[in-house]
Design a protein around this motif. Sequence first.
Motif, PDB file in Angstrom:
ATOM      1  N   VAL A 112       2.494  20.288  57.074  1.00 43.45           N
ATOM      2  CA  VAL A 112       2.884  20.294  58.390  1.00 43.45           C
ATOM      3  C   VAL A 112       3.081  19.174  59.418  1.00 43.45           C
ATOM      4  O   VAL A 112       3.831  18.868  59.957  1.00 43.45           O
ATOM      5  CB  VAL A 112       1.620  21.386  59.213  1.00 43.45           C
ATOM      6  N   ASP A 113       2.079  18.099  59.021  1.00 43.63           N
ATOM      7  CA  ASP A 113       2.165  16.683  59.448  1.00 43.63           C
ATOM      8  C   ASP A 113       3.739  16.017  58.986  1.00 43.63           C
ATOM      9  O   ASP A 113       4.347  15.267  59.971  1.00 43.63           O
ATOM     10  CB  ASP A 113       1.146  15.954  59.058  1.00 43.63           C
ATOM     11  N   GLY A 114       3.901  16.248  57.854  1.00 47.96           N
ATOM     12  CA  GLY A 114       5.093  15.721  57.246  1.00 47.96           C
ATOM     13  C   GLY A 114       6.378  16.400  57.944  1.00 47.96           C
ATOM     14  O   GLY A 114       7.215  15.790  58.207  1.00 47.96           O
ATOM     15  N   LEU A 144       2.952  28.940  57.149  1.00 50.26           N
ATOM     16  CA  LEU A 144       3.891  29.398  57.758  1.00 50.26           C
ATOM     17  C   LEU A 144       3.592  29.255  59.534  1.00 50.26           C
ATOM     18  O   LEU A 144       4.478  28.621  60.152  1.00 50.26           O
ATOM     19  CB  LEU A 144       4.866  30.440  57.332  1.00 50.26           C
ATOM     20  N   ARG A 145       2.469  29.865  59.683  1.00 48.37           N
ATOM     21  CA  ARG A 145       2.298  30.053  61.296  1.00 48.37           C
ATOM     22  C   ARG A 145       2.164  28.794  61.883  1.00 48.37           C
ATOM     23  O   ARG A 145       2.448  28.351  62.877  1.00 48.37           O
ATOM     24  CB  ARG A 145       0.733  30.882  61.123  1.00 48.37           C
ATOM     25  N   ARG A 146       1.264  27.781  60.933  1.00 51.33           N
ATOM     26  CA  ARG A 146       1.227  26.337  61.751  1.00 51.33           C
ATOM     27  C   ARG A 146       2.276  25.635  61.554  1.00 51.33           C
ATOM     28  O   ARG A 146       2.513  24.883  62.586  1.00 51.33           O
ATOM     29  CB  ARG A 146       0.225  25.512  60.652  1.00 51.33           C
ATOM     30  N   ILE A 147       3.297  25.881  60.750  1.00 49.48           N
ATOM     31  CA  ILE A 147       4.580  25.119  60.789  1.00 49.48           C
ATOM     32  C   ILE A 147       5.440  25.569  62.081  1.00 49.48           C
ATOM     33  O   ILE A 147       5.865  24.976  62.731  1.00 49.48           O
ATOM     34  CB  ILE A 147       5.523  25.383  59.684  1.00 49.48           C
ATOM     35  N   LYS A 148       5.285  26.965  62.058  1.00 50.77           N
ATOM     36  CA  LYS A 148       6.246  27.409  63.437  1.00 50.77           C
ATOM     37  C   LYS A 148       5.393  26.981  64.738  1.00 50.77           C
ATOM     38  O   LYS A 148       6.034  26.750  65.720  1.00 50.77           O
ATOM     39  CB  LYS A 148       6.225  29.011  63.378  1.00 50.77           C
ATOM     40  N   PRO A 156      13.836  27.294  60.912  1.00 52.11           N
ATOM     41  CA  PRO A 156      14.129  28.001  59.807  1.00 52.11           C
ATOM     42  C   PRO A 156      13.132  27.618  58.552  1.00 52.11           C
ATOM     43  O   PRO A 156      13.145  26.456  58.414  1.00 52.11           O
ATOM     44  CB  PRO A 156      15.548  27.901  59.454  1.00 52.11           C
ATOM     45  N   VAL A 157      12.309  28.549  57.871  1.00 52.49           N
ATOM     46  CA  VAL A 157      11.668  28.293  56.815  1.00 52.49           C
ATOM     47  C   VAL A 157      12.067  29.154  55.669  1.00 52.49           C
ATOM     48  O   VAL A 157      12.168  30.541  56.003  1.00 52.49           O
ATOM     49  CB  VAL A 157      10.184  28.328  56.981  1.00 52.49           C
ATOM     50  N   GLN A 170       3.026  39.808  58.023  1.00 51.74           N
ATOM     51  CA  GLN A 170       2.896  38.782  58.656  1.00 51.74           C
ATOM     52  C   GLN A 170       3.765  37.504  57.821  1.00 51.74           C
ATOM     53  O   GLN A 170       4.553  36.951  58.526  1.00 51.74           O
ATOM     54  CB  GLN A 170       1.610  38.254  58.803  1.00 51.74           C
ATOM     55  N   LEU A 171       3.778  37.500  56.643  1.00 47.11           N
ATOM     56  CA  LEU A 171       4.199  36.406  55.856  1.00 47.11           C
ATOM     57  C   LEU A 171       5.979  36.709  55.761  1.00 47.11           C
ATOM     58  O   LEU A 171       6.679  36.034  56.070  1.00 47.11           O
ATOM     59  CB  LEU A 171       3.744  36.351  54.500  1.00 47.11           C
ATOM     60  N   PHE A 172       6.231  38.058  55.740  1.00 50.13           N
ATOM     61  CA  PHE A 172       7.560  38.571  55.709  1.00 50.13           C
ATOM     62  C   PHE A 172       8.188  37.916  57.164  1.00 50.13           C
ATOM     63  O   PHE A 172       9.527  37.531  57.155  1.00 50.13           O
ATOM     64  CB  PHE A 172       7.701  40.026  55.520  1.00 50.13           C
TER      65      PHE A 172
END
Length: 500
Positions: A112-114, A144-148, A156-157, A170-172
């Motif tokens: 996420v930091d990257g 993915l939640r942390r990225i969003k 987009p991921v 949730q992942l979907f």
Amino acid sequence: MRFYLATKGECDFVINTIERKSMIRIAIAGFQHETNTFAPGETTLDQFTRQGSWPALTRGKEIFQVFEGLNIPISGFIDSSKAQLHPIVWAMAEPGGYVSDDAFDEISNEIVDGIKRIQPDAAYLDLHGAMVTHQFDDGEAEILRRIKDAMGEDFPVAISLDLHANISSQLFELANVITIYRTYPHVDFFETGARAAQLLEFEMKWGLAKSFRQVDFLIPITAQSTEYEPAKSIYHEILQVKCTSVDLAMGFPPADIPSCGASIVAYDPVLEEADAKADYILQLITGAEAKFDPKLVSAKSAILQASSLAGPVIIADPQDNPGAGGTGDTTGILRALIEAEVTDAVMAVLHDPASAKAAKEAGIDADLALFLGGRERFYSEPMSANVRVIALSDGKFTCTGPVAGGSKADLGTMARLQIKNTGIQVVVGSHRCQNWDQEFFRVVGIEPADHHIICVKSAVHFIADYKSISDKIFFAISPGANLCDLSQIPFSRLRPNLRF
Ligand SMILES: [Zn+2]
């Protein structure tokens, strides 16, 4: 303009070559774990750091060099994507117990930091889809939640997942696009990463509607192989489906979580099309429910039948498969071989660092009294044996089979031990790894095809390489963490009405 074939049997997509070369920037990373919530112990950061039969934790631009040409999803993504790629970190551990909070936070935060630092246009993650921590039933959804959270909902991921993913709704929802391996043994890691690159590109240019279906019964691991029916025909059908993308995850049963089980993801510019394709695959798999046969036999029966056949014959130990969280040190099949007085059998790899160390210290041709395996004591006791040390190795070799060919493996100190007064040889190793490649034997001078009975601590992956020497295969039941008879798994948190 030119036509770009996404993958065999799918639609041809018109891609503007000039646009493809535009400077879209994509951050890429990998964090793979298949969590067996019934396996003893935690999967720690150390296990994600070191090399097994896949690369050790790799950071930054080194990812381009380390992964080039390997059969790994991120290698396929790198090869296929025309965007400017920004690698962050890639890490994988052998399947096992819950991922420790430390390991999860350390690697997730690095990803996420990257992404926050790079500020790319999109991200691709090489994930498994069955990661569980004590805090999160769906580790991947949390990443993915942390990225969003950091980049915004519209960021987009794309992710690629293992055929054994337990996909939550949730992942979907969080993933813009998902691709999944279509083979088991998994020989299409690379292609799956490449398909993720193509699907992400399509999503970013034109947008995609998506559809998700969960299958309402569990499928035993040994019944999931695409080498056998009904999975063989179902995945063949997936390749024929004309739409942007449809994929099926068979699920990973030894995971006591609500999202455990098989599911289908489909993507198409038109929602009704995505829904129709997902429903079609759902109908195929549901119609085949009664045909999923785990093919399990007792160890005694497997050995009896194997002894009556011309060799080589393969006996798999799926319940102690380290590739599904097994401790790799159970002695059930070894004891059964001795009891049956077989005259020519080889087994690899028994996870037993202490015996490997003792053999190394004693040297080749030394006679030793050892306690073999059973170190974890969860599923079997150590087995007392008098052995002769036939060969030693530092456990470093390159795999040559279809699953991991080209990947460097490190199993630590290894020893080939002849159990005295028997025709049985056992290979002990110091790192817990699934035997999915004949090199696991060859590294200590054993050519598996030269022996009557070949025992492998693997559930299905071994088939990819070993089928070239024999199609006589038995899946033997012996105590282990990867329970293949679903009726024996003490589930308590599955979603209601899931059949098994
Ligand atoms: Zn898998």
